[in-house]
Design an enzyme around this catalytic site. Structure first.
Site: not given
Ligand code: GLA
Length: 384
Positions: A163, A271
Site C-alpha cells: 500500500e 487478498e
C-alpha cells in the site's frame, strides 16, 4: 420360492443401479465433492489468509482440503514480529510454516514494509525521537535480515511493500506514511534491493488495493516502470482484490492483469473477498463509523444476494482462468465468512458474507458456480 426371492433381489439391484446412473447431469448448484485446489491448483496456487488459531480441528481440515498456499493474516507483519526491546517473535508465524509444511502447502510472506500494523517505535530511536533516513534504512536492513533469514525459502515470495500508492491526486505515492515522511519515495527501491540481497531466490512483490481502479492502476504502472528502468528487483504485483459485488467490473480486472504482465511482471490475487454491502463511504461530518446510514444497515443474506454474488464470483474466475499464463497465485482473505475481517470493518458487527464458504464452512452458491463443470474442464480436442 428361493428362485423368486433371488430374482426380486436382482430386480431391486437393477433398479438402484438404473436410478444411480440416470439421475441426469449435475447442475451447477448441486453439491460436488471437489475442492478449490483440485479445480484450480494446476492453473495457479489457491490460498487463504489464516491465523494460527484456525489450524486445528475442522478448520484445519477445511484449510488443507481446499488450499495449497497460505498467507499469515497478521502474524508475519512487523506488528506481529518486531518488538521495541529488539526481540523478534516468530512463534505464531512458525505455526503457519509448520502447518504448511505438514500439508505440502506454499507460504506467501506478508508483509515487510507497511505504514500500518508496524509499531510506532519502529520509527523512533531510544530517546523517542524519529529516526533519520539513514537510521531507518539500518533498521530496515536488520529487520529484513532477521525475518527473511528466519523463514528462508519456506516463504517463497514476499509482499515487500504494501500500500505505497496514493488513492487520489496527481502524485504516485501515499505520503501519509512514516516511511515516506522519513525517506521520501526512495524507501521503495531500497526495500526491494535489500530483500533481494538477503534472499536472491525469493520472488518480490508490490502489493496494493484498488489496483483495478484506472487511476490507481496508472499510478502503479508509473511506479513499476520507474523501478524496472532503474533495475530494481521487483518480480510481481499483488492485486489485493478486496472487492464489492455491487461495483466489481471484470473488464477493469482484465486491464490491470494486462498492464502489469506487459511489464514482464507476475500477477497474483493476494487478498480476495467480495463484500455484499454497498460500496463503503467515509463517515459524513459528525457521523461515526458505526452510524445507522443505509450503507451501514445489516443486510440479510437472501437468495437474491447469494445469486448476485455467485454471478460476480463467476465473472472473476472466468477472467482468472483466461489468464492462467499471467497469474501464479490466487489467495482468499479468510477461510469462511465467519472469520472475515469484513465482519468488523468498516462497520463493527455488520455481518458480511464475502467468501465462498459460509459460517459453518459449507460451500455457498458462489463456490458451486466457480467450481462447476465445464468451467474448469480441460478443452476436449477432436482427433482431426
Ligand atoms: C490490507 C492488508 C492486509 C489486511 C487487510 C484487511 O489489505 O494488506 O494485511 O490487513 O488489509 O484485513
Amino acid at each position: 420360492m428361493k428362485i423368486r426371492v433371488n430374482s426380486m433381489i436382482l430386480i431391486l439391484l437393477s433398479l438402484v443401479t438404473a436410478l444411480t446412473f440416470f439421475q441426469g447431469p449435475l447442475s451447477a448448484e448441486e453439491p460436488r465433492e471437489v475442492s478449490l485446489k483440485e479445480v484450480y491448483g494446476s492453473f495457479f496456487d489457491v490460498g487463504s489468509a489464516v491465523s494460527p488459531f484456525l489450524l486445528h480441528g475442522e478448520n484445519a481440515g477445511h484449510i488443507s482440503r481446499h488450499f495449497n498456499s497460505l498467507t499469515a493474516e497478521n502474524c508475519m507483519k512487523p506488528a506481529g514480529i518486531w518488538r521495541p526491546d529488539g526481540n523478534f517473535n516468530f512463534q505464531e508465524a512458525d505455526k503457519i510454516i509448520h502447518f504448511a509444511k505438514a500439508n505440502g502447502m506454499k507460504v506467501r510472506g506478508h508483509t515487510l514494509v507497511w505504514h500500518s500494523q508496524t509499531p510506532n517505535e519502529f520509527f523512533l530511536d531510544a530517546a523517542g525521537k524519529r529516526l533519520t533516513k539513514e537510521a531507518l534504512y539500518l533498521r530496515m536492513e536488520d529487520y529484513f535480515q532477521k525475518v527473511m533469514n528466519h523463514f528462508g525459502n519456506d516463504v517463497w515470495c514476499w509482499d515487500v511493500v504494501n500500500e505505497v500508492l496514493a488513492d487520489w491526486g496527481d502524485g504516485i505515492y501515499r505520503t501519509k506514511s512514516p516511511w515516506f515522511e522519513i525517506c521520501g519515495e526512495d524507501f521503495i527501491a531500497r526495500a526491494f534491493k535489500t530483500a533481494h540481497k538477503i534472499n536472491p531466490e525469493a520472488k518480490l512483490f508490490l502489493n496494493d488495493y484498488g489496483l483495478i481502479n484506472p487511476q490507481k492502476r496508472e499510478r502503479a504502472v508509473k511506479l513499476l516502470k520507474k523501478l524496472l528502468a532503474e533495475g530494481v528487483p521487483v518480480h510481481g504485483v499483488g492485486i489485493q482484490a478486496h472487492w464489492n459485488m455491487n461495483t466489481f467490473q471484470a473488464e477493469e480486472l482484465q486491464k490491470s492483469i494486462d498492464a502489469f504482465s506487459e511489464l514482464g511482471l507476475d500477477v497474483q490475487i493476494t487478498e480476495l473477498d467480495l463484500s455484499v454491502y454497498p460500496i463503503r463511504r467515509p463517515p459524513m461530518p459528525g457521523e461515526s463509523q458505526n452510524s445507522k446510514s443505509s450503507e451501514n444497515q445489516k443486510l440479510e443474506y437472501s437468495p437474491e444476494i447469494a445469486e448476485k454474488q455467485a454471478v460476480k464470483y463467476e465473472q472473476i474466475f472466468d477472467i482468472l482462468r483466461e489468464n492462467t499464463d499471467k497469474i501464479s497465485s490466487v489467495t482468499f482473505w479468510g477461510i469462511s465468512d465467519r472469520y472475515s475481517w469484513l465482519n468488523y470493518f468498516p462497520v463493527r458487527g455488520r455481518t458480511d458474507h464475502p467468501l465462498l464458504f459460509d459460517r459453518q464452512l459449507q460451500p455457498k452458491k458462489a463456490f458451486y458456480r466457480v467450481t462447476a463443470p465445464p468451467r474448469y474442464c480441460p478443452p476436449v480436442f477432436s482427433p482431426n
